[in-house]
Design a protein around this motif. Structure first.
Motif, PDB file in Angstrom:
ATOM      1  N   MET A 163      14.707  43.721  29.359  1.00 61.33           N
ATOM      2  CA  MET A 163      15.199  44.088  30.680  1.00 61.33           C
ATOM      3  C   MET A 163      16.533  43.379  30.972  1.00 61.33           C
ATOM      4  SD  MET A 163      13.293  46.217  31.977  1.00 61.33           S
ATOM      5  CE  MET A 163      11.964  47.000  31.102  1.00 61.33           C
ATOM      6  N   ILE A 164      17.408  44.099  31.625  1.00 61.42           N
ATOM      7  CA  ILE A 164      18.708  43.520  31.959  1.00 61.42           C
ATOM      8  C   ILE A 164      18.720  43.211  33.458  1.00 61.42           C
ATOM      9  CG2 ILE A 164      21.201  43.977  32.109  1.00 61.42           C
ATOM     10  CD1 ILE A 164      20.725  45.998  29.783  1.00 61.42           C
ATOM     11  N   SER A 165      19.171  42.011  33.807  1.00 61.70           N
ATOM     12  CA  SER A 165      19.279  41.740  35.238  1.00 61.70           C
ATOM     13  C   SER A 165      20.680  41.284  35.600  1.00 61.70           C
ATOM     14  CB  SER A 165      18.219  40.731  35.688  1.00 61.70           C
ATOM     15  OG  SER A 165      18.199  39.654  34.828  1.00 61.70           O
ATOM     16  N   VAL A 166      21.139  41.831  36.716  1.00 65.09           N
ATOM     17  CA  VAL A 166      22.464  41.508  37.238  1.00 65.09           C
ATOM     18  C   VAL A 166      22.260  40.915  38.630  1.00 65.09           C
ATOM     19  CG1 VAL A 166      24.717  42.432  37.893  1.00 65.09           C
ATOM     20  CG2 VAL A 166      23.453  43.472  35.985  1.00 65.09           C
ATOM     21  N   ALA A 167      22.720  39.678  38.808  1.00 63.45           N
ATOM     22  CA  ALA A 167      22.568  39.002  40.105  1.00 63.45           C
ATOM     23  C   ALA A 167      23.865  39.132  40.882  1.00 63.45           C
ATOM     24  CB  ALA A 167      22.261  37.523  39.870  1.00 63.45           C
ATOM     25  N   ILE A 168      23.747  39.631  42.106  1.00 64.58           N
ATOM     26  CA  ILE A 168      24.932  39.763  42.955  1.00 64.58           C
ATOM     27  C   ILE A 168      24.693  38.992  44.241  1.00 64.58           C
ATOM     28  CG2 ILE A 168      26.420  41.382  44.214  1.00 64.58           C
ATOM     29  CD1 ILE A 168      26.205  43.259  42.044  1.00 64.58           C
ATOM     30  N   ASP A 169      25.484  37.960  44.438  1.00 64.25           N
ATOM     31  CA  ASP A 169      25.344  37.164  45.661  1.00 64.25           C
ATOM     32  C   ASP A 169      26.656  37.176  46.421  1.00 64.25           C
ATOM     33  OD1 ASP A 169      22.622  35.987  45.415  1.00 64.25           O
ATOM     34  OD2 ASP A 169      23.441  35.206  43.535  1.00 64.25           O
ATOM     35  N   GLY A 170      26.579  36.746  47.681  1.00 67.10           N
ATOM     36  CA  GLY A 170      27.798  36.649  48.472  1.00 67.10           C
ATOM     37  C   GLY A 170      27.480  36.661  49.945  1.00 67.10           C
ATOM     38  N   PRO A 171      28.499  36.385  50.770  1.00 67.88           N
ATOM     39  CA  PRO A 171      28.271  36.294  52.219  1.00 67.88           C
ATOM     40  C   PRO A 171      28.106  37.652  52.885  1.00 67.88           C
ATOM     41  CG  PRO A 171      30.590  36.005  51.732  1.00 67.88           C
ATOM     42  CD  PRO A 171      29.891  36.135  50.406  1.00 67.88           C
ATOM     43  N   VAL A 172      27.837  37.602  54.182  1.00 62.88           N
ATOM     44  CA  VAL A 172      27.640  38.809  54.998  1.00 62.88           C
ATOM     45  C   VAL A 172      28.863  39.721  54.920  1.00 62.88           C
ATOM     46  CG1 VAL A 172      27.352  39.619  57.364  1.00 62.88           C
ATOM     47  CG2 VAL A 172      26.326  37.450  56.667  1.00 62.88           C
ATOM     48  N   GLY A 173      28.614  40.998  54.728  1.00 63.91           N
ATOM     49  CA  GLY A 173      29.691  41.984  54.861  1.00 63.91           C
ATOM     50  C   GLY A 173      30.694  42.020  53.727  1.00 63.91           C
ATOM     51  N   ALA A 174      30.361  41.394  52.595  1.00 58.87           N
ATOM     52  CA  ALA A 174      31.304  41.415  51.462  1.00 58.87           C
ATOM     53  C   ALA A 174      31.263  42.761  50.745  1.00 58.87           C
ATOM     54  CB  ALA A 174      30.988  40.276  50.499  1.00 58.87           C
ATOM     55  N   PRO A 187      20.667  27.459  49.452  1.00 60.55           N
ATOM     56  CA  PRO A 187      21.753  27.968  50.298  1.00 60.55           C
ATOM     57  C   PRO A 187      22.619  28.976  49.548  1.00 60.55           C
ATOM     58  CG  PRO A 187      22.293  25.782  49.487  1.00 60.55           C
ATOM     59  CD  PRO A 187      20.890  26.058  49.040  1.00 60.55           C
ATOM     60  N   LEU A 188      23.360  29.748  50.331  1.00 64.00           N
ATOM     61  CA  LEU A 188      24.326  30.667  49.744  1.00 64.00           C
ATOM     62  C   LEU A 188      25.363  29.828  48.989  1.00 64.00           C
ATOM     63  CD1 LEU A 188      25.958  33.312  49.487  1.00 64.00           C
ATOM     64  CD2 LEU A 188      26.969  32.786  51.701  1.00 64.00           C
ATOM     65  N   LYS A 189      25.439  30.060  47.690  1.00 64.37           N
ATOM     66  CA  LYS A 189      26.315  29.226  46.861  1.00 64.37           C
ATOM     67  C   LYS A 189      26.591  29.992  45.581  1.00 64.37           C
ATOM     68  CE  LYS A 189      25.529  24.782  44.655  1.00 64.37           C
ATOM     69  NZ  LYS A 189      24.703  25.062  43.548  1.00 64.37           N
ATOM     70  N   MET A 190      27.804  29.894  45.086  1.00 62.79           N
ATOM     71  CA  MET A 190      28.108  30.595  43.841  1.00 62.79           C
ATOM     72  C   MET A 190      27.502  29.819  42.667  1.00 62.79           C
ATOM     73  SD  MET A 190      31.842  31.800  42.588  1.00 62.79           S
ATOM     74  CE  MET A 190      32.260  31.626  40.878  1.00 62.79           C
ATOM     75  N   ALA A 191      26.796  30.514  41.781  1.00 62.33           N
ATOM     76  CA  ALA A 191      26.239  29.845  40.594  1.00 62.33           C
ATOM     77  C   ALA A 191      27.405  29.389  39.711  1.00 62.33           C
ATOM     78  CB  ALA A 191      25.345  30.821  39.824  1.00 62.33           C
ATOM     79  N   ASP A 192      27.195  28.290  38.975  1.00 62.62           N
ATOM     80  CA  ASP A 192      28.274  27.759  38.126  1.00 62.62           C
ATOM     81  C   ASP A 192      28.740  28.793  37.115  1.00 62.62           C
ATOM     82  OD1 ASP A 192      28.100  25.403  39.446  1.00 62.62           O
ATOM     83  OD2 ASP A 192      26.726  24.479  37.988  1.00 62.62           O
ATOM     84  N   ASP A 193      27.805  29.625  36.660  1.00 66.85           N
ATOM     85  CA  ASP A 193      28.167  30.601  35.628  1.00 66.85           C
ATOM     86  C   ASP A 193      28.398  32.005  36.191  1.00 66.85           C
ATOM     87  OD1 ASP A 193      25.515  30.721  36.307  1.00 66.85           O
ATOM     88  OD2 ASP A 193      24.771  30.996  34.266  1.00 66.85           O
ATOM     89  N   ALA A 194      28.671  32.096  37.489  1.00 66.33           N
ATOM     90  CA  ALA A 194      28.947  33.419  38.083  1.00 66.33           C
ATOM     91  C   ALA A 194      30.441  33.721  38.020  1.00 66.33           C
ATOM     92  CB  ALA A 194      28.479  33.438  39.542  1.00 66.33           C
TER      93      ALA A 194
END
Ligand code: DC
Length: 223
Positions: free
Chosen positions: A1-12, A191-198
């Motif tokens: 299975m392939i997973s893609v994680a997408i994070d970010g603040p409101v309204g991006a 918390p909302l935070k960018m992963a080191d490898d993102a």
């Protein structure tokens, strides 16, 4: 299975971009914010609202009564709260703020963790949220942190609400967005935070199609 994680603040633009990318890639799209929204809605219905001193205890005590499920219907994600489809109701601005408040409660985050991980176990998925790359799917194949300037994010959110016929005021939208970002990035747990490898993707200068293409290129580069 392939997973893609997408994070970010409101309204991006995470959800609209991620939904379209999932369609083109043939992956399922999972909007994890909807799960926190469902819990926020349940709490409000029970008269438990943020700002009260014992908010965290009261919300935690409600969790044993709650079931939350995500179902795909014709490719669209629906959210069920104790069996009821609440997909539309959870989009109200009031519920946005309550979702942010309940999402700071550790018991709520624990409650939703397995559900999110199970989705990724069974499907190729593009999952969007705040802590997907850092906590939910730390081994995701691709991690993207999508952002844009606060003014541009507020402008997009404002236009979205106006198009839906919701009467609103730009300064209020900007103030709500800044408040929710602050809450989401300053809570103690996940918390909302960018992963080191993102990979950071700033969509301030990109239109929708360019943003979609940028995400698809990042996914194709890695998998
Ligand atoms: O993505 P959204 O605006 O629908 O999310 C609603 C709230 O839920 C958001 O303010 C923070 C919280 N959330 C979270 O803490 N973790 C996630 N993975 C997704 C959302």
């Amino acid at each position: 299975m392939i997973s893609v994680a997408i994070d970010g603040p409101v309204g991006a633009g995470k959800s609209t971009v991620a939904r379209e990318c999932a369609k083109r890639l043939g992956f399922i799209y999972a909007d994890t914010g909807a799960l926190y929204r469902a819990i926020g809605l349940y709490a409000v219905r029970k008269g438990v609202e943020s700002g009260a001193e014992d908010h965290a205890e009261k919300v935690s005590a409600l969790l044993s009564e709650i079931t939350v499920e995500i179902k795909l219907e014709n490719g669209t994600q629906k959210v069920f709260l104790c069996g009821e489809d609440v997909s539309v109701e959870i989009r109200q601005p009031k519920i946005s703020m309550e979702a942010s408040a309940v999402s700071a409660i550790p018991a709520v985050r624990d409650f939703l963790l397995e559900l999110q991980r199970n989705i990724a176990k069974e499907n190729d998925v593009l999952m969007d949220g705040r802590d997907i790359g850092t906590v939910v799917l730390p081994s995701a194949d691709v991690k993207i942190f999508i952002t844009a300037s606060p003014e541009i994010r507020a402008r997009r959110r404002f236009e979205e609400l106006v198009n839906k016929g919701v009467e609103t005021d730009f300064d209020q939208v900007l103030a709500d967005l800044n408040r929710r970002d602050w809450q989401d990035s300053h809570r103690a747990v996940a918390p909302l935070k960018m992963a080191d490898d993102a990979v950071l993707l700033d969509t301030s200068e990109l239109d929708f199609e360019q943003s979609v293409q940028a995400v698809i290129d990042l996914v194709r580069e890695k998998v």
